[in-house]
Design an enzyme around this catalytic site. Structure first.
Site, PDB file in Angstrom:
ATOM      1  N   LYS A  45      14.348  53.845  24.910  1.00 46.33           N
ATOM      2  CA  LYS A  45      15.190  54.648  24.057  1.00 46.33           C
ATOM      3  C   LYS A  45      14.436  55.108  22.806  1.00 46.33           C
ATOM      4  O   LYS A  45      14.837  56.044  22.131  1.00 46.33           O
ATOM      5  CB  LYS A  45      16.399  53.815  23.589  1.00 46.33           C
ATOM      6  CG  LYS A  45      17.229  53.239  24.699  1.00 46.33           C
ATOM      7  CD  LYS A  45      18.250  52.238  24.075  1.00 46.33           C
ATOM      8  CE  LYS A  45      18.936  51.442  25.150  1.00 46.33           C
ATOM      9  NZ  LYS A  45      19.760  50.365  24.557  1.00 46.33           N
ATOM     10  N   GLY A  46      13.344  54.385  22.514  1.00 45.92           N
ATOM     11  CA  GLY A  46      12.675  54.545  21.212  1.00 45.92           C
ATOM     12  C   GLY A  46      12.202  55.939  20.869  1.00 45.92           C
ATOM     13  O   GLY A  46      12.086  56.281  19.692  1.00 45.92           O
ATOM     14  N   GLU A 101       6.202  59.274  23.541  1.00 44.46           N
ATOM     15  CA  GLU A 101       6.458  57.850  23.323  1.00 44.46           C
ATOM     16  C   GLU A 101       6.563  57.561  21.825  1.00 44.46           C
ATOM     17  O   GLU A 101       5.951  58.263  21.015  1.00 44.46           O
ATOM     18  CB  GLU A 101       5.310  57.064  23.984  1.00 44.46           C
ATOM     19  CG  GLU A 101       5.307  55.580  23.775  1.00 44.46           C
ATOM     20  CD  GLU A 101       6.511  54.845  24.342  1.00 44.46           C
ATOM     21  OE1 GLU A 101       7.645  55.311  24.122  1.00 44.46           O
ATOM     22  OE2 GLU A 101       6.321  53.794  24.970  1.00 44.46           O
ATOM     23  N   ASP A 102       7.318  56.541  21.486  1.00 40.42           N
ATOM     24  CA  ASP A 102       7.427  56.193  20.072  1.00 40.42           C
ATOM     25  C   ASP A 102       6.172  55.489  19.567  1.00 40.42           C
ATOM     26  O   ASP A 102       5.568  55.891  18.592  1.00 40.42           O
ATOM     27  CB  ASP A 102       8.689  55.337  19.803  1.00 40.42           C
ATOM     28  CG  ASP A 102       8.807  54.112  20.713  1.00 40.42           C
ATOM     29  OD1 ASP A 102       7.960  53.934  21.612  1.00 40.42           O
ATOM     30  OD2 ASP A 102       9.755  53.330  20.531  1.00 40.42           O
ATOM     31  N   LYS A 133      -0.738  51.521  17.481  1.00 38.30           N
ATOM     32  CA  LYS A 133      -1.105  50.235  16.859  1.00 38.30           C
ATOM     33  C   LYS A 133      -2.315  49.685  17.610  1.00 38.30           C
ATOM     34  O   LYS A 133      -2.205  48.756  18.404  1.00 38.30           O
ATOM     35  CB  LYS A 133       0.076  49.279  17.063  1.00 38.30           C
ATOM     36  CG  LYS A 133       0.558  48.540  15.831  1.00 38.30           C
ATOM     37  CD  LYS A 133       1.488  47.422  16.238  1.00 38.30           C
ATOM     38  CE  LYS A 133       2.953  47.738  16.060  1.00 38.30           C
ATOM     39  NZ  LYS A 133       3.826  46.601  16.414  1.00 38.30           N
ATOM     40  N   ASP A 161      13.566  50.197  17.213  1.00 34.85           N
ATOM     41  CA  ASP A 161      14.564  49.161  16.938  1.00 34.85           C
ATOM     42  C   ASP A 161      13.957  47.781  16.767  1.00 34.85           C
ATOM     43  O   ASP A 161      12.835  47.512  17.191  1.00 34.85           O
ATOM     44  CB  ASP A 161      15.550  49.066  18.114  1.00 34.85           C
ATOM     45  CG  ASP A 161      14.904  48.391  19.328  1.00 34.85           C
ATOM     46  OD1 ASP A 161      13.822  48.845  19.763  1.00 34.85           O
ATOM     47  OD2 ASP A 161      15.463  47.389  19.822  1.00 34.85           O
TER      48      ASP A 161
HETATM   49  P1  IMP Z   1       3.514  48.047  24.627  1.00 34.47           P
HETATM   50  O1  IMP Z   1       3.780  48.003  26.089  1.00 34.47           O
HETATM   51  O2  IMP Z   1       3.167  46.681  24.090  1.00 34.47           O
HETATM   52  O3  IMP Z   1       2.436  49.067  24.253  1.00 34.47           O
HETATM   53  O4  IMP Z   1       4.821  48.483  23.849  1.00 34.47           O
HETATM   54  C1  IMP Z   1       5.923  48.914  24.529  1.00 34.47           C
HETATM   55  C2  IMP Z   1       7.101  49.331  23.695  1.00 34.47           C
HETATM   56  O5  IMP Z   1       7.491  48.309  22.827  1.00 34.47           O
HETATM   57  C3  IMP Z   1       6.903  50.530  22.802  1.00 34.47           C
HETATM   58  O6  IMP Z   1       7.008  51.736  23.456  1.00 34.47           O
HETATM   59  C4  IMP Z   1       8.069  50.343  21.858  1.00 34.47           C
HETATM   60  O7  IMP Z   1       9.241  50.879  22.414  1.00 34.47           O
HETATM   61  C5  IMP Z   1       8.130  48.852  21.724  1.00 34.47           C
HETATM   62  N1  IMP Z   1       7.410  48.453  20.503  1.00 34.47           N
HETATM   63  C6  IMP Z   1       6.126  48.080  20.349  1.00 34.47           C
HETATM   64  N2  IMP Z   1       5.840  47.821  19.064  1.00 34.47           N
HETATM   65  C7  IMP Z   1       6.980  48.058  18.385  1.00 34.47           C
HETATM   66  C8  IMP Z   1       7.325  47.997  16.991  1.00 34.47           C
HETATM   67  O8  IMP Z   1       6.541  47.672  16.084  1.00 34.47           O
HETATM   68  N3  IMP Z   1       8.610  48.329  16.697  1.00 34.47           N
HETATM   69  C9  IMP Z   1       9.531  48.697  17.631  1.00 34.47           C
HETATM   70  N4  IMP Z   1       9.248  48.783  18.917  1.00 34.47           N
HETATM   71  C10 IMP Z   1       7.979  48.459  19.296  1.00 34.47           C
HETATM   72 MG    MG Z   2       8.811  52.935  23.554  1.00 31.69          MG
END
Ligand code: IMP
Ligand code: MG
Length: 177
Positions: A45-46, A101-102, A133, A161
């Site tokens: 949803k982000g 993507e967020d 990040k 969120d």
């Molecule tokens: P990843 O698979 O670890 O790269 O992250 C997947 C998802 O986690 C991202 O698309 C976000 O929706 C959520 N996410 C990661 N870091 C954050 C954060 O700092 N705040 C909120 N959502 C996050």
């Molecule tokens: Mg996301």
């Protein structure tokens, strides 16, 4: 901000900074996609708030699709096990696909999605993320369009969120729980 939560939030990017960054990304993407009709794939949803601002600034015909991935519970750490909670119905063969993507954190979600989408033989796939990040990366992911590079903090607001809260905040905050 009148949200009932004891956690403290500190502004990381104001709505004005976000707007300028979204404008920059939209200009870059508009230059790149002239004469094409890409399919924007927004990750629920982000990314929906980012998508709605970005898409309205893109000056070329496009289509929208949504996928939902799940890995995060209500915590701040990825479980690493990704699954597709909502799948894509539009055929991707020979399409130009732009993922919206967020935030890319460990990279596991995007690595998973990119692999799934590549199998559908699109003409191209690019990734646009508002926040990156990189210090948290566990798997390599190529980010084609990046809004901000952020520190290793948990971020909320502008669609993002913590336990489903704060998505409606117009600015981006670091959460100190
Ligand atoms: P990843 O698979 O670890 O790269 O992250 C997947 C998802 O986690 C991202 O698309 C976000 O929706 C959520 N996410 C990661 N870091 C954050 C954060 O700092 N705040 C909120 N959502 C996050
Ligand atoms: Mg996301």
């Amino acid at each position: 901000m009148k949200q009932n939560n004891p956690a403290s939030l500190q502004v990381l990017y104001t709505r004005r900074e976000i707007e300028m960054t979204v404008n920059r990304l939209a200009e870059e993407i508009t230059r790149e996609y002239q004469g094409r009709k890409p399919l924007l794939v927004s990750v629920l949803k982000g990314s929906v708030i980012f998508l709605s601002d970005l898409a309205r600034r893109l000056d070329f015909p496009l289509e929208l699709e949504f996928v939902q991935l799940s890995s995060y519970g209500s915590g701040t750490e990825s479980s690493g096990k990704i699954r597709m909670a909502q799948v894509l119905h539009t055929p991707l063969k020979d399409r130009d696909v732009l993922i919206v993507e967020d935030i890319v954190d460990s990279g596991q979600s995007m690595a998973y999605l990119l692999e799934r989408l590549h199998k559908k033989k699109p003409a191209s796939i690019k990734l646009c993320c508002l926040l990156d990040k990189p210090s948290r990366r566990k798997v390599p992911v190529t980010v084609d369009y990046r809004g901000f590079t952020v520190p290793d903090k948990f971020i909320v607001g502008y669609g993002m969120d913590y336990a489903e809260q704060y998505r409606n905040l117009p600015d981006i905050y670091v959460i100190e729980s």
